[in-house]
Motif scaffolding. Structure first.
Motif, mmCIF file in Angstrom:
data_model
loop_
_atom_site.group_PDB
_atom_site.id
_atom_site.type_symbol
_atom_site.label_atom_id
_atom_site.label_comp_id
_atom_site.label_asym_id
_atom_site.label_seq_id
_atom_site.Cartn_x
_atom_site.Cartn_y
_atom_site.Cartn_z
ATOM 1 N N LYS A 8 2.955 12.945 5.359
ATOM 2 C CA LYS A 8 3.123 11.485 5.261
ATOM 3 C C LYS A 8 2.900 10.977 3.838
ATOM 4 O O LYS A 8 2.904 9.778 3.582
ATOM 5 C CB LYS A 8 2.160 10.797 6.218
ATOM 6 N N ALA A 9 2.683 11.902 2.900
ATOM 7 C CA ALA A 9 2.430 11.452 1.520
ATOM 8 C C ALA A 9 3.752 11.211 0.803
ATOM 9 O O ALA A 9 4.589 12.103 0.716
ATOM 10 C CB ALA A 9 1.623 12.505 0.773
ATOM 11 N N PRO A 10 3.965 10.002 0.294
ATOM 12 C CA PRO A 10 5.232 9.726 -0.390
ATOM 13 C C PRO A 10 5.368 10.526 -1.682
ATOM 14 O O PRO A 10 4.370 10.831 -2.341
ATOM 15 C CB PRO A 10 5.157 8.233 -0.710
ATOM 16 N N ASP A 16 0.817 -1.217 0.000
ATOM 17 C CA ASP A 16 0.000 0.000 0.000
ATOM 18 C C ASP A 16 0.849 1.265 0.000
ATOM 19 O O ASP A 16 2.033 1.234 0.330
ATOM 20 C CB ASP A 16 -0.904 0.001 1.240
ATOM 21 N N LEU A 17 0.180 2.373 -0.295
ATOM 22 C CA LEU A 17 0.861 3.681 -0.349
ATOM 23 C C LEU A 17 1.576 3.987 0.971
ATOM 24 O O LEU A 17 2.685 4.519 0.968
ATOM 25 C CB LEU A 17 -0.189 4.766 -0.653
ATOM 26 N N VAL A 18 0.968 3.639 2.087
ATOM 27 C CA VAL A 18 1.583 3.977 3.390
ATOM 28 C C VAL A 18 2.830 3.143 3.673
ATOM 29 O O VAL A 18 3.589 3.454 4.581
ATOM 30 C CB VAL A 18 0.605 3.799 4.571
ATOM 31 N N ASP A 19 3.031 2.066 2.926
ATOM 32 C CA ASP A 19 4.144 1.160 3.252
ATOM 33 C C ASP A 19 5.352 1.299 2.341
ATOM 34 O O ASP A 19 6.316 0.541 2.464
ATOM 35 C CB ASP A 19 3.648 -0.303 3.190
ATOM 36 N N THR A 72 11.335 9.283 -3.303
ATOM 37 C CA THR A 72 12.420 10.242 -3.064
ATOM 38 C C THR A 72 12.246 11.009 -1.762
ATOM 39 O O THR A 72 13.149 11.717 -1.333
ATOM 40 C CB THR A 72 12.472 11.280 -4.206
ATOM 41 N N GLY A 73 11.084 10.911 -1.136
ATOM 42 C CA GLY A 73 10.869 11.646 0.109
ATOM 43 C C GLY A 73 9.395 11.647 0.458
ATOM 44 O O GLY A 73 8.611 10.886 -0.120
ATOM 45 N N PHE A 74 9.050 12.490 1.414
ATOM 46 C CA PHE A 74 7.656 12.549 1.862
ATOM 47 C C PHE A 74 7.237 13.999 2.055
ATOM 48 O O PHE A 74 8.037 14.828 2.490
ATOM 49 C CB PHE A 74 7.493 11.812 3.208
#
Ligand code: AMP
Length: 492
Positions: A316-318, A278-281, A311-313
């Motif tokens: 909390k959004a990648p 998932d996006l959070v992982d 490349t970063g966040f």
């Protein structure tokens, strides 16, 4: 459509944090629609941008000084690509002092506009001088909307003629549109091949990549729009769709995910399904293939086959940089040709060589963007089985070029026929032994001799030079391949 509009509405607030006073002038954007087709079930099928420009979200957008364009809606919505380009360029030139930013969706589209100007500047200047609209512009709604803008302006016509008539076109963008602060075009992914040309025409104006999107779904935006193209990262907006990520493993320098196959599965297989995260992982520095489940697609994942790197966040959004589109070997504009399709097209063309007892030893390809528009080049090394048979006449190679073009997908053919965004395909015959030299070269750079495979597409300049230095003959496709809106594969 609402979600797409949301992303568009976020672009200028982000730009505004980095470039002041963008509400004090206009944007000169070259935007186009493409023709539509019908699905077997009778639904209209068209590219996502065509559907957006035709929607009331775009056409009836309220006035906003931050999205004030030089092109009237009618010129964007004109289905004839020449009339659309001519009228947009005319309006852009006429309002040259007001223009603060210029752009198109992809870099290739913007370069095409500059090329158009190179060919048609005297006609355009004539219209600016006299306040007329060339008779080739026959679309009445276009004529009406443009006539509201254009008035006779001999001084401006003299100035444009002076600049366009100079030998060098270096910096032409900053010369003709002197208040331009940046060029808004996508130059990440395959479009990065156009950066040197844009730098030349603009004397190195900032190139701004604002968003990352696809037909399936719009994904996210670049929160640091003034960064260098090589440093662009897109922050995915978590509510645009349901995002999942298939980890990409790098093997022997190549990009593969765990299922290493050339044929692209339409949906994910069981093993891939199990690997999805998932996006959070997602983990910093790791590469993933993006898989999206759209609102329309319900539970069917749509593998876009884009490879992204974390490349970063932002909070909390990648954030992701665009690495590549998997399997695509050739791309000039919105066309995407994969290895299997290229192979199949070449196979079809080889039937023309049968009467001459000639076989193809090896081949590779190159997206040549030094010509405008860019075009596909195929390097062929041939072997004559029977040297006594007649020479192969040039017309046979021309037939090969055309057969390849006829075999490529409808987006490619539309680019050739309707949009003129792709030039005629070229075959270059190289002398025998060239592909051995290519292998020697790759091995000298560290490739494994056991695992060496002729690349079906080349990009690395020394390799292109090597191939070009051994060309013995070349020819272009003599005419456009067949394409008609009705022939369009509706799923494209
Ligand atoms: P399409 O599905 O024809 O609309 O094209 C969408 C594809 O274009 C994406 O899946 C990407 O491969 C490519 N693309 C779109 N936006 C970008 C971007 N900002 N940078 C690089 N490639 C992009």
């Amino acid at each position: 459509m609402g979600r797409r509009s949301t992303i568009y509405s976020l672009l200028m607030p982000v730009m505004n944090q980095h470039v002041p006073d963008l509400d004090k002038g206009k944007g000169m954007y070259f935007l186009f629609i493409k023709s539509e087709a019908k699905t077997p079930g009778g639904l209209v099928a068209r590219p996502v941008l065509t559907s957006y420009y035709k929607s009331s979200h775009f056409r009836n957008r309220p006035f906003d000084p931050y999205t004030n364009y030089t092109s009237p809606n009618e010129t964007i919505l004109c289905p004839d690509s020449y009339q659309s380009m001519y009228s947009q360029m005319l309006c852009g030139l006429y309002q040259n002092k007001e223009v603060l930013r210029v752009g198109a969706v992809f870099a290739s589209g913007f370069i095409r506009a500059i090329r158009f100007l190179e060919k048609h500047w005297s006609l355009l200047c004539k219209d600016i001088r006299n306040g007329t609209i060339d008779p080739l512009i026959t679309d009445t709604s276009v004529r009406e909307s443009v006539s509201k803008i254009i008035k006779p302006n001999p001084k401006l016509a003299d100035f444009i003629e002076g600049e366009c008539g100079r030998e060098s076109w270096q910096g032409i963008i900053t010369r003709l549109w002197p208040n331009t602060k940046y060029i808004d075009v996508i130059v990440t992914g395959t479009m990065s091949q156009y950066i040197p040309t844009l730098d030349y025409y603009s004397n190195g104006l900032p190139l701004v990549c604002t968003m990352y999107a696809s037909s399936e779904c719009y994904f996210g935006l670049n929160l640091k729009p003034m960064c260098k193209p090589s440093e662009v990262s897109y922050t995915l907006i978590p509510t645009m769709c349901y995002y999942e990520f298939l980890p990409v493993h790098r093997n022997n320098g190549g990009v593969t995910n765990s299922i290493n196959s050339i044929s692209v599965p339409k949906s994910l297989n069981e093993k891939e399904q199990q690997e999805l995260i998932d996006l959070v992982d997602v983990k910093l520095g790791q590469e993933y293939e993006l898989v999206v489940t759209t609102y329309a697609g319900k539970s069917v994942p749509v593998p876009s086959r884009d490879v992204l790197r974390v490349t970063g966040f932002k909070n909390k959004a990648p954030q992701f940089s665009f690495v590549c589109r998997k399997n695509v070997v050739l791309s000039i504009d919105s066309d995407k040709t994969d290895e299997v399709e290229l192979q199949n097209a070449v196979k079809n063309a080889l039937t023309h060589l049968v009467p001459f007892d000639a076989t193809l030893v090896e081949y590779t390809s190159f997206a040549d963007t030094t010509t405008i528009p860019g075009h596909y080049v195929l390097y062929w090394e041939l072997r004559r089985l029977d040297k006594s048979t007649a020479q192969i006449p040039p017309s046979v190679f021309e037939d090969c070029c055309l057969t390849i073009e006829e075999s490529l997908n409808s987006v490619y053919r539309q680019g050739r026929v309707s949009d003129k965004s792709i030039g005629p395909l070229e075959i270059k015959i190289v002398e025998s032994g060239t592909f051995d030299k290519l292998m020697d070269y790759a091995i000298s750079l560290g490739a494994s001799i056991n695992q060496y495979k002729t690349p079906r597409c080349v990009k690395f300049a020394p390799i292109v030079e090597l191939l070009n230095s051994r060309v013995v003959d070349s020819c272009f496709s003599p005419k456009c391949p067949k394409w008609a809106p009705g022939h369009k594969q509706w799923h494209n």
